[in-house]
Design a protein around this motif. Structure first.
Motif, short mmCIF file in Angstrom:
data_model
loop_
_atom_site.label_atom_id
_atom_site.label_comp_id
_atom_site.label_asym_id
_atom_site.label_seq_id
_atom_site.Cartn_x
_atom_site.Cartn_y
_atom_site.Cartn_z
N GLU A 369 31.76 16.39 62.18
CA GLU A 369 31.83 15.03 61.47
C GLU A 369 32.81 15.40 59.66
O GLU A 369 33.76 14.14 60.05
CB GLU A 369 30.01 15.01 60.52
CG GLU A 369 29.69 14.36 61.82
CD GLU A 369 28.32 14.27 61.15
OE1 GLU A 369 27.57 14.10 61.76
OE2 GLU A 369 27.86 14.66 60.31
N GLU A 393 17.80 20.66 71.91
CA GLU A 393 18.05 19.85 70.47
C GLU A 393 18.93 19.98 70.18
O GLU A 393 20.66 19.10 70.07
CB GLU A 393 17.37 20.26 69.67
CG GLU A 393 16.89 19.75 67.99
CD GLU A 393 16.28 20.68 66.60
OE1 GLU A 393 16.50 20.32 65.66
OE2 GLU A 393 15.39 21.28 67.93
N ASN A 396 21.71 17.86 72.23
CA ASN A 396 21.21 16.55 71.57
C ASN A 396 22.46 16.04 70.33
O ASN A 396 22.68 14.81 70.37
CB ASN A 396 20.42 16.25 71.18
CG ASN A 396 19.70 16.39 72.80
OD1 ASN A 396 19.54 15.67 74.14
ND2 ASN A 396 17.63 16.14 72.84
N MET A 397 22.69 17.08 69.34
CA MET A 397 22.90 16.67 68.44
C MET A 397 24.70 16.58 68.75
O MET A 397 25.12 15.97 68.17
CB MET A 397 23.25 18.37 67.71
CG MET A 397 21.81 18.05 67.21
SD MET A 397 21.23 20.13 66.20
CE MET A 397 22.49 20.13 64.92
N ARG A 399 25.98 15.50 70.87
CA ARG A 399 25.91 14.02 72.23
C ARG A 399 25.86 13.29 70.73
O ARG A 399 27.19 12.26 70.68
CB ARG A 399 24.95 13.81 72.72
CG ARG A 399 24.65 12.68 73.67
CD ARG A 399 25.97 12.28 74.24
NE ARG A 399 25.89 12.85 75.60
CZ ARG A 399 27.24 13.53 76.01
NH1 ARG A 399 28.25 13.13 75.14
NH2 ARG A 399 27.33 13.90 77.08
N GLN A 400 24.82 13.54 70.04
CA GLN A 400 25.11 11.95 68.90
C GLN A 400 26.18 11.84 67.85
O GLN A 400 26.55 10.97 67.05
CB GLN A 400 23.56 12.34 67.68
CG GLN A 400 22.54 12.28 69.23
CD GLN A 400 20.94 12.44 68.30
OE1 GLN A 400 21.54 12.99 67.07
NE2 GLN A 400 20.02 12.82 68.56
N THR A 401 27.08 13.28 67.62
CA THR A 401 28.21 13.65 67.28
C THR A 401 28.84 13.07 67.41
O THR A 401 29.89 11.97 66.92
CB THR A 401 28.45 14.90 66.90
OG1 THR A 401 27.17 15.33 65.68
CG2 THR A 401 29.37 15.41 66.33
N GLU A 403 28.57 10.10 69.75
CA GLU A 403 29.42 8.97 69.09
C GLU A 403 28.79 8.24 68.30
O GLU A 403 29.15 7.17 68.16
CB GLU A 403 27.29 8.62 69.99
CG GLU A 403 27.26 8.70 71.74
CD GLU A 403 25.84 8.78 71.99
OE1 GLU A 403 24.57 8.17 71.39
OE2 GLU A 403 25.21 8.45 72.87
N SER A 404 28.81 9.01 67.14
CA SER A 404 28.85 8.36 65.19
C SER A 404 30.23 8.53 65.61
O SER A 404 30.98 8.04 64.07
CB SER A 404 28.16 9.27 65.01
OG SER A 404 28.10 10.40 64.93
N ASP A 438 23.63 15.79 80.90
CA ASP A 438 22.99 14.29 80.29
C ASP A 438 22.89 13.60 81.35
O ASP A 438 22.65 12.75 81.31
CB ASP A 438 22.05 14.03 78.84
CG ASP A 438 23.44 13.66 78.16
OD1 ASP A 438 24.60 13.68 79.22
OD2 ASP A 438 23.62 13.56 77.51
#
Length: 607
Positions: A369, A393, A396-397, A399-401, A403-404, A438
């Motif tokens: 980030e 977990e 998933n972190m 994946r969220q990174t 996307e963001s 996923d």
């Protein structure tokens, strides 16, 4: 083993310092030598080394930077006066030269007394460590034209627990090429003393070419190449003194490598980084020493070794802060130079035992980030494959990174082979054939990729592309039989196997108990713990929703007397004490398997 090459200056100093005492003063080695660096004042050097300007002493000068075949490269000044040595060094100091395919600067030189001798006085001698002990190689012809020593040399293998003796040297005919009997006896006795130094100081490699007989009959090592076992520093630091272990000639150490080495020294985890090609496209951030080798080998096997930028690993449950520093360092190096083709970052690893994947990925996500703009500017594609505790977990972190931040991150878990992301990242495999962790299609069996360890087990029938069963499920796993299985008569593990844990490792024991409960074991696999630094007591753990007490004993004797059914020892002792504790447990016949967790154990103790 961490074999670290040392400068010739330090290697000879070690031999000269210790061979006298270890040979009961029978042998001595010339100790006069001087190391010249870019900061050395050559005019003032004779003040501390007066022998340099002795009119009766001629000198030899050569680079001391792990360069092989210096004589053939014209990098040895022979039979010089000190003013001539100064001129010789000045002409070459900080000058860039090419030796074979390697280019680098000359900045370290060794000066020694010149030893008059003839080519007939030159011999080749080498001691090198291997799995079963130490091997001695001797060739009667030494020096520049020694030739292929692997073919010409006589060999003598010395076992791990054995000492080198004069009888062994005689019976093996190791020195059979020496015609002069007096010289043969003298060299035999010298070799016995040299071997003692080799073992005591934890050398792993010692090559002397040539070792010569001087005019006064003394034995002198003229050129020396040596490696020491760096993991034995806690045993030999006093005997070694200050030792410089330089990078190979042509590879200057990066400040970032020193930063990671310092970070590694301050944490209980393992953080390693070596820059292979700072302009390379392929960068790796791999969890685990074994996995780092597998990924580097796969990249090289696929023909991209020249593009591999770094080699290293992070393991041993590093904190989020340490992982952030490690990831930040790699990203900083990676985005230093642009490549119009873009770059690749492979975040890989096997299935972790104790490392919390989510915790380490917290640090990695923070770095991604913070440096997302640099990563985008350099067109960096990121490929992730990881498994272990809390891996869901962690993925998933990631994946969220993705996307963001909008970073191109492909994410895989244990359903994908450990190295499958390598051909994917290199464009050698189709992305659609390897669904991400996923993706709803992740249950579809990936197609095989040439060069990747995703082939069927040996002996399995080749699957047809027309087989309707292929593509709609992962298929039946075929059991593999180890090559040694037929000769293996001990059944190491069963559903009733119980172990003893050496060390107060609460987290590890609780994890083992949780796994036992999931597997529906009738009783815990951990029978007891051993901790020699406190009186015997009990520690509370959870067995499912219940609380149980596991005994902690101060001595092995008490632990095994009260738990004779235990057949496995999990040894969490540190690298400093694991040898003693392992040797002690070998005295108990009921222990059939020992798992050693410690890293950095000296090779002599490991063997």
């Amino acid at each position: 083993m961490s074999a670290a090459a040392v400068r010739e200056y330090h290697g000879k100093r070690l031999l000269a310092k210790h061979i006298t005492s270890l040979s009961a003063e029978e042998h001595t080695i010339e100790s006069r030598s001087a190391l010249v660096t870019p900061t050395t004042d050559l005019d003032a050097l004779p003040t501390t080394e007066p022998w340099l300007v002795d009119p009766d002493t001629k000198l030899v000068v050569k680079p001391d930077q792990l360069i092989k075949r210096r004589g053939k490269a014209g990098l040895v000044g022979i039979n010089l006066t000190y003013p001539e040595v100064v001129e010789w060094i000045t002409e070459r100091m900080d000058k860039e030269i090419q030796i074979e395919l390697v280019t680098g600067k000359l900045d370290h030189f060794i000066i020694e007394p010149f030893i008059p001798h003839t080519s007939a006085d030159e011999h080749y001698l080498c001691i090198q460590s291997n799995r079963t002990g130490d091997e001695i190689l001797f060739c009667v012809d030494g020096g520049v034209d020694v030739g292929d020593v692997d073919v010409k040399a006589q060999r003598l293998q010395v076992g791990i627990d054995a000492d080198l003796t004069l009888d062994e040297i005689t019976q093996s005919n190791l020195l059979g090429g020496i015609a002069n009997f007096e010289r043969k006896v003298k060299l035999s006795r010298f070799l016995v003393s040299l071997f003692k130094v080799y073992r005591v100081l934890h050398f792993t490699y010692l090559e002397i070419n040539p070792v010569v007989f001087a005019e006064d009959g003394s034995i002198v090592p003229l050129d020396l190449a040596a490696k020491i076992d760096a993991t034995a520093s806690f045993l030999c630091a006093t005997e070694w003194g200050h030792i410089d272990c330089p990078a190979p000639f042509g590879r200057t150490e990066f400040p970032e490598e020193a930063h990671i080495r310092e970070l590694d020294s301050k944490t209980g985890a393992s953080l390693k980084l070596t820059i292979l090609n700072h302009a390379g496209r392929i960068w790796t951030m791999v969890a685990g020493g074994g996995a780092s080798v597998v990924y580097a080998d796969t990249i090289s096997d696929l023909g991209y070794g020249h593009e591999l930028a770094n080699y290293g690993e992070y393991s041993g449950a590093p904190s989020a802060e340490a992982t952030f520093e490690y990831a930040k360092t790699i990203i900083g190096l990676m985005t230093r130079e642009r490549d119009p083709r873009g770059k690749i970052l492979i975040v890989g690893g096997g299935i972790a035992n104790f490392t919390d994947v989510a915790a380490t990925f917290t640090g990695l996500v923070q770095a991604l980030e913070q440096f997302q703009d640099d990563l985008k500017a350099h067109k960096v594609d990121i490929w992730v494959r990881r498994a272990g505790p809390n891996y869901q977990e962690g993925l998933n972190m990631m994946r969220q990174t993705a996307e963001s931040t909008g970073l191109p991150i492909r994410i895989y878990g244990p359903e994908t082979h450990i190295t499958a992301v390598v051909p994917l990242a290199l464009g050698l495999a189709k992305y659609e054939d390897f669904p991400e962790y996923d993706d709803e299609a992740h249950h579809v069996r990936p197609k095989k990729v040439k060069g990747v360890a995703a082939a069927t087990a040996a002996g399995a029938e080749k699957e047809s592309d027309d087989d309707p069963s292929v593509g709609d499920h992962r298929g039946t796993l075929l059991p593999q039989k180890a090559d040694h299985e037929a000769d293996h008569s001990v059944e190491n593990f069963t559903a009733m196997t119980r172990c003893v844990v050496y060390g107060l490792q609460h987290r590890a024991v609780q994890g083992m108990l949780d796994f036992d409960k999931m597997c529906k074991r009738a009783e815990p696999s951990v029978a007891c713990m051993i901790f020699p630094f406190s009186a015997s007591h009990f520690i509370k753990f959870y067995w499912g929703t219940e609380e149980i007490l596991i005994p902690v004993y101060q001595t092995m004797k008490e632990a095994f007397e009260k738990n004779p059914e235990a057949s496995v020892m999990v040894n969490f002792a540190s690298f400093r004490s694991v040898y003693e504790s392992t040797m002690e447990v070998l005295e108990y016949d009921n222990i059939k398997t020992i798992a050693i967790i410690a890293e950095g154990v000296p090779e002599q103790q490991t063997r």
